[in-house]
Write a protein that holds these residues in place. Structure first.
Motif, mmCIF file in Angstrom:
data_model
loop_
_atom_site.group_PDB
_atom_site.id
_atom_site.type_symbol
_atom_site.label_atom_id
_atom_site.label_comp_id
_atom_site.label_asym_id
_atom_site.label_seq_id
_atom_site.Cartn_x
_atom_site.Cartn_y
_atom_site.Cartn_z
ATOM 1 N N THR A 312 3.791 12.504 -2.644
ATOM 2 C CA THR A 312 3.959 11.746 -3.881
ATOM 3 C C THR A 312 4.515 12.714 -4.919
ATOM 4 N N THR A 359 0.968 2.000 0.089
ATOM 5 C CA THR A 359 0.599 0.581 0.219
ATOM 6 C C THR A 359 0.754 0.130 1.669
ATOM 7 N N VAL A 434 0.756 -4.903 -6.845
ATOM 8 C CA VAL A 434 0.466 -3.476 -6.895
ATOM 9 C C VAL A 434 1.694 -2.690 -7.309
ATOM 10 N N GLY A 435 1.467 -1.542 -7.933
ATOM 11 C CA GLY A 435 2.560 -0.605 -8.180
ATOM 12 C C GLY A 435 2.769 -0.272 -9.635
ATOM 13 N N GLU A 436 2.514 -1.220 -10.495
ATOM 14 C CA GLU A 436 2.710 -0.978 -11.926
ATOM 15 C C GLU A 436 2.025 -2.122 -12.666
ATOM 16 N N PRO A 437 1.868 -1.974 -13.970
ATOM 17 C CA PRO A 437 1.258 -3.079 -14.698
ATOM 18 C C PRO A 437 2.143 -4.324 -14.566
ATOM 19 N N ASP A 459 -4.714 -8.204 -8.991
ATOM 20 C CA ASP A 459 -3.862 -7.141 -9.552
ATOM 21 C C ASP A 459 -4.568 -5.834 -9.211
ATOM 22 N N THR A 460 -4.089 -5.173 -8.169
ATOM 23 C CA THR A 460 -4.800 -4.029 -7.611
ATOM 24 C C THR A 460 -4.244 -2.726 -8.164
ATOM 25 N N TRP A 462 -4.238 1.236 -8.007
ATOM 26 C CA TRP A 462 -4.645 2.386 -7.195
ATOM 27 C C TRP A 462 -3.489 3.354 -7.094
ATOM 28 N N GLN A 463 -3.637 4.395 -6.305
ATOM 29 C CA GLN A 463 -2.635 5.464 -6.211
ATOM 30 C C GLN A 463 -2.598 5.995 -4.787
ATOM 31 N N THR A 464 -1.515 6.703 -4.462
ATOM 32 C CA THR A 464 -1.449 7.386 -3.172
ATOM 33 C C THR A 464 -2.733 8.206 -2.985
ATOM 34 N N ASP A 548 -3.054 8.016 -15.731
ATOM 35 C CA ASP A 548 -2.716 6.745 -16.364
ATOM 36 C C ASP A 548 -3.506 6.558 -17.645
ATOM 37 N N ILE A 560 -4.405 -1.264 -17.445
ATOM 38 C CA ILE A 560 -3.631 -0.025 -17.295
ATOM 39 C C ILE A 560 -2.440 -0.098 -18.254
ATOM 40 N N ASN A 569 7.870 5.430 -13.538
ATOM 41 C CA ASN A 569 7.528 4.445 -12.511
ATOM 42 C C ASN A 569 8.708 3.491 -12.349
ATOM 43 N N GLY A 572 7.781 0.464 -9.176
ATOM 44 C CA GLY A 572 6.475 0.718 -8.568
ATOM 45 C C GLY A 572 6.388 2.035 -7.821
HETATM 46 C C1 WT7 Z 1 0.673 4.733 -9.893
HETATM 47 C C2 WT7 Z 1 0.434 5.194 -8.493
HETATM 48 C C3 WT7 Z 1 -0.851 2.374 -5.120
HETATM 49 C C4 WT7 Z 1 0.329 1.961 -4.442
HETATM 50 C C5 WT7 Z 1 1.596 1.913 -5.209
HETATM 51 C C6 WT7 Z 1 1.955 3.098 -6.050
HETATM 52 C C7 WT7 Z 1 0.794 2.687 -11.019
HETATM 53 C C8 WT7 Z 1 -0.234 1.158 -9.299
HETATM 54 C C9 WT7 Z 1 -0.919 -0.491 -10.542
HETATM 55 C C10 WT7 Z 1 -1.431 -1.678 -11.147
HETATM 56 C C11 WT7 Z 1 -0.817 -0.797 -13.221
HETATM 57 C C12 WT7 Z 1 -0.348 0.481 -11.385
HETATM 58 C C13 WT7 Z 1 -0.094 3.649 -11.778
HETATM 59 C C14 WT7 Z 1 -0.572 4.608 -10.701
HETATM 60 N N1 WT7 Z 1 0.083 1.499 -10.570
HETATM 61 N N2 WT7 Z 1 -0.822 -0.041 -9.283
HETATM 62 N N3 WT7 Z 1 -1.968 -2.665 -10.433
HETATM 63 N N4 WT7 Z 1 -1.358 -1.780 -12.493
HETATM 64 N N5 WT7 Z 1 -0.293 0.329 -12.722
HETATM 65 O O1 WT7 Z 1 1.409 4.292 -5.591
HETATM 66 O O2 WT7 Z 1 3.257 5.909 -6.043
HETATM 67 O O3 WT7 Z 1 0.860 6.697 -5.896
HETATM 68 O O4 WT7 Z 1 1.683 5.333 -7.849
HETATM 69 O O5 WT7 Z 1 1.249 3.417 -9.881
HETATM 70 O O6 WT7 Z 1 0.674 4.319 -12.734
HETATM 71 O O7 WT7 Z 1 -1.001 5.855 -11.178
HETATM 72 P P1 WT7 Z 1 1.817 5.639 -6.300
#
Ligand code: WT7
Length: 697
Positions: A312, A359, A434-437, A459-460, A462-464, A548, A560, A569, A572
């Motif tokens: 990542t 994901t 998933v991925g961003e707000p 609306d999940t 999470w992060q890597t 975040d 978030i 981002n 996503g």
């Molecule tokens: C970053 C992580 C987790 C798999 C996809 C990305 C943002 C992720 C949301 C959400 C708001 C989110 C954050 C986070 N993010 N899901 N539901 N609402 N922001 O994985 O590449 O590790 O990115 O994606 O900024 O820190 P990643």
């Protein structure tokens, strides 16, 4: 921390139908279990662990960790001493103990409509065992790293689980990354073997993956660290006879003559790539597998043995190899999948992500297979051959649980509701993002048009690094607020800190952190534990820092607000400003570069790059396209800048730090720059406004 009462106005309650059989049917039940998960993690996770096969029971402490850098090294150990094999749990157990041998594990849907196939749990197990034997015959041993650079095909799952079966550590590199990115990742994790494919189509575009893989391998040689072997799957091609060593035909589908057999079903038969072949290094997937036994004893691994590495972006520009380990990740991916999508045995689940991202790891391979689920594995694009493709697939397979990204929703939303309504979506029960707000407008469209106001949206967040969902609604239990990831998953304890590291209570906004580990959290940055500690634990000792920003509202819901570090981002996917900047300054014309995110209606953010040229260089269209190409070649297509602006001077503080905050405003043509008192030379500002890219209105 979780509110006693949920507000009744401003929330959307999930479908009543779900509640009947839901694993977590009410908010009260969620709260009760949540408290137990946080106060008695051993009891909570220990009960869930009983669903899995353990070769030996844990011997050490059930959950042992240090989350505080001031008290020594950061470590997280979960069920230490227990041994298991994830592949065994995902496949053998489902085939032999749970009577799922003939259940479909994947409906594979190719880029071309009509190009599809199915694979059952039994078939998947056989193929994984065969390929595990292939890996062993190539000398791959427990703990060795194997790099995988493949399109979205069943063999990608086969390759990753074959690694898992023999205790090798997979490092999957998204097939959209460049040769340079692949090389960097191979070298960082010291992979001994690369698994790839000839090529694939993304819509109309041929991606000649083997060429890119070869380029990456050449770069490894140039750096003095050659990779021993490269196994190539024929997904598209029948490799010409003269490429000795890869003459066995691929099974079932994928080569043009087989596609011809599907005539009438598959509309387009496409040109096949010419594949370079180096007999010293290259090995043919199909030849190897044809002689391999389909029985392979799993390698029993300790809970804390490495499972996989996934890169990542990191704020220094060098990607971080996020390392996950066996038991905690397995339990967490399986449990989040089951509860967040409220998985039921007759579900047909579809996650549109690529397995090359976390994901896809957690919610295409590990979570669904651990639950014996049937999933769709889609190779193509949401817009090919037209913008109805996703809904056509939902209709075709009667998808019940659907998981995608806000960027895809925004993209499809532009075309209105007709392409969606052409197809039947009655089967849908739960939608996820998933991925961003997710912006409320996209949320509403997803909810009203796609889900016909029937399906709760999870609306999940999470992060890597987190391995699985950490803030998320549960579909039958959590009253929803559009745009909020709502509340923590079991075992996760969030907090919001101010700049001084103080925990804020009640409605507040600040840094999102977690106070204690959950089973799925990453264990280290591969080969650089110090970087792990510095990135996530140093800023606020005692907490895992997500990077975040987050707001908690008067009802206790978490929202978030986006990254608060130097990360971007795009659709996503995280990129660091530093990695794009370092690609730009590699061009001989560029002296300095600064990259910021500019809001984009579909991608969320797009890249807006400011470049200061070396003396004597001129800024013109040719240079602009060279720079875009440079970034694409270095990182991959997702990082292609939207705008490049000539910036003879950059706004800097007196200590020389680039003030990206100002550049973000300039990129958007916002005139109110706020406090500019720390700016060393304010004359650069007018010039930057004048030089703005004219298309960036
Ligand atoms: C970053 C992580 C987790 C798999 C996809 C990305 C943002 C992720 C949301 C959400 C708001 C989110 C954050 C986070 N993010 N899901 N539901 N609402 N922001 O994985 O590449 O590790 O990115 O994606 O900024 O820190 P990643």
């Amino acid at each position: 921390m979780i509110p006693d009462k949920v507000p009744e106005q401003d929330v959307i309650l999930g479908s009543g139908d779900l509640k009947k059989d839901a694993h977590i049917p009410t908010f009260e039940k969620y709260k009760e279990l949540y408290v137990n998960s946080v106060e008695n993690p051993e009891e909570f996770w220990g009960t869930l662990a009983k669903d899995f096969f353990w070769k030996t029971k844990h011997t050490g402490q059930f959950f042992n960790y240090n989350f505080d850098v001031t008290k020594g090294e950061i470590f997280i150990k979960f069920m230490e001493g227990a041994s298991t094999n994830i592949c065994y749990n995902l496949l053998d157990r489902n085939v032999y103990e749970k009577n799922l041998a003939d259940k479909i594990a994947f409906f594979w849907e190719g880029n071309e409509p009509g190009d599809d196939l199915t694979v059952t749990y039994k078939e998947l197990l056989q193929r994984v065992c065969q390929f595990a034997n292939v890996l062993k015959s190539q000398g791959v041993q427990k703990g060795d790293r194997v790099s995988i650079y493949m399109p979205m095909v069943v063999e990608l799952v086969v390759a990753m689980l074959a690694c898992v079966r023999i205790g090798a550590v997979h490092s999957i590199v998204f097939a959209g990354f460049s040769a340079e990115s692949l090389c960097e990742r191979i070298l960082d994790s010291q992979c001994s073997l690369l698994i790839t494919a000839d090529g694939f189509y993304r819509g109309d575009k041929l991606i000649n993956l083997k060429l890119l893989a070869d380029e990456a391998l050449q770069k490894c040689i140039d750096k003095g660290v050659p990779v021993k072997k490269c196994i190539m799957l024929k997904h598209l091609s029948k490799v010409p006879e003269e490429t000795a060593g890869c003459n066995s035909p691929p099974p079932k589908r994928s080569c043009p003559d087989l596609q011809e057999k599907q005539a009438g079903k598959v509309k387009k038969i496409r040109p096949v790539p010419q594949v370079p072949w180096n007999p010293d290094v290259d090995l043919c997937w199909h030849t190897l597998i044809s002689g391999a036994s389909d029985e392979c004893e799993p390698e029993w691994c300790d809970s804390e043995d490495p499972l996989f590495i996934l890169y990542t972006s990191g704020s220094t520009g060098k990607p971080k190899g996020v390392l996950h380990t066996v038991s905690g990740y397995m339990l967490y991916a399986a449990t989040t999948f089951k509860l967040v999508f409220d998985y039921q045995p007759d579900d047909v689940y579809w996650c549109t992500a690529d397995i090359g991202w976390i994901t896809g790891h957690s919610y295409i391979t590990y979570g669904p297979l651990a639950n014996g689920a049937t999933s769709v594995l889609f190779e193509g694009l949401p817009t090919y051959p037209d913008v109805s493709r996703m809904w056509e697939i939902v209709d075709k397979y009667s998808v019940t649980k659907f998981y995608t990204a806000p960027t895809a929703i925004r993209l499809l939303m532009k075309f209105g509701s007709d392409p969606v309504q052409k197809y039947n979506r009655k089967s849908l029960k739960v939608l996820g993002t998933v991925g961003e707000p997710i912006n409320p407008e996209a949320w509403q469209w997803y909810y009203n048009v796609v889900g016909e106001k029937r399906c709760p949206i999870v609306d999940t967040f999470w992060q890597t690094e987190t391995g699985g969902h950490v803030l998320t609604p549960l579909p039958a239990a959590t009253p929803l607020k559009p745009g909020s990831a709502t509340f923590p998953f079991f075992g996760v304890v969030p907090a919001i800190l101010n700049e001084s590291g103080e925990e804020l209570t009640g409605p507040s906004e600040g840094y999102l952190v977690f106070k204690q580990p959950w089973p799925g959290v990453m264990r280290t940055v591969y080969g650089n534990h110090q970087r792990f500690e510095t990135t996530y634990f140093k800023k606020f000792p005692g907490y895992y820092v997500t990077g975040d920003g987050c707001r908690r509202d008067e009802d206790g819901y978490y929202w978030i607000t986006g990254r608060i570090d130097d990360m971007l981002n795009v659709s996503g996917h995280l990129l660091s400003t530093a990695e794009v900047e370092s690609a730009l300054v590699e061009h001989k014309a560029v002296a300095e570069a600064a990259v910021v995110g500019r809001p984009h209606p579909v991608k969320g953010e797009s890249l807006y790059c400011f470049v200061t040229l070396n003396d004597g260089m001129t800024f013109n269209q040719k240079l602009e396209s060279e720079l875009k190409k440079k970034v694409r070649d270095k990182i991959g297509a997702i990082a292609t800048p939207d705008f490049i602006q000539n910036a003879p001077g950059l706004p800097k503080t007196r200590s020389g730090k680039i003030m990206r905050r100002l550049l973000r405003k300039i990129a958007c043509n916002e005139k109110d720059l706020g406090d500019v008192s720390t700016l060393a030379d304010s004359s650069v500002i007018d010039q930057l406004y004048q030089n703005r890219c004219c298309s960036a209105v």
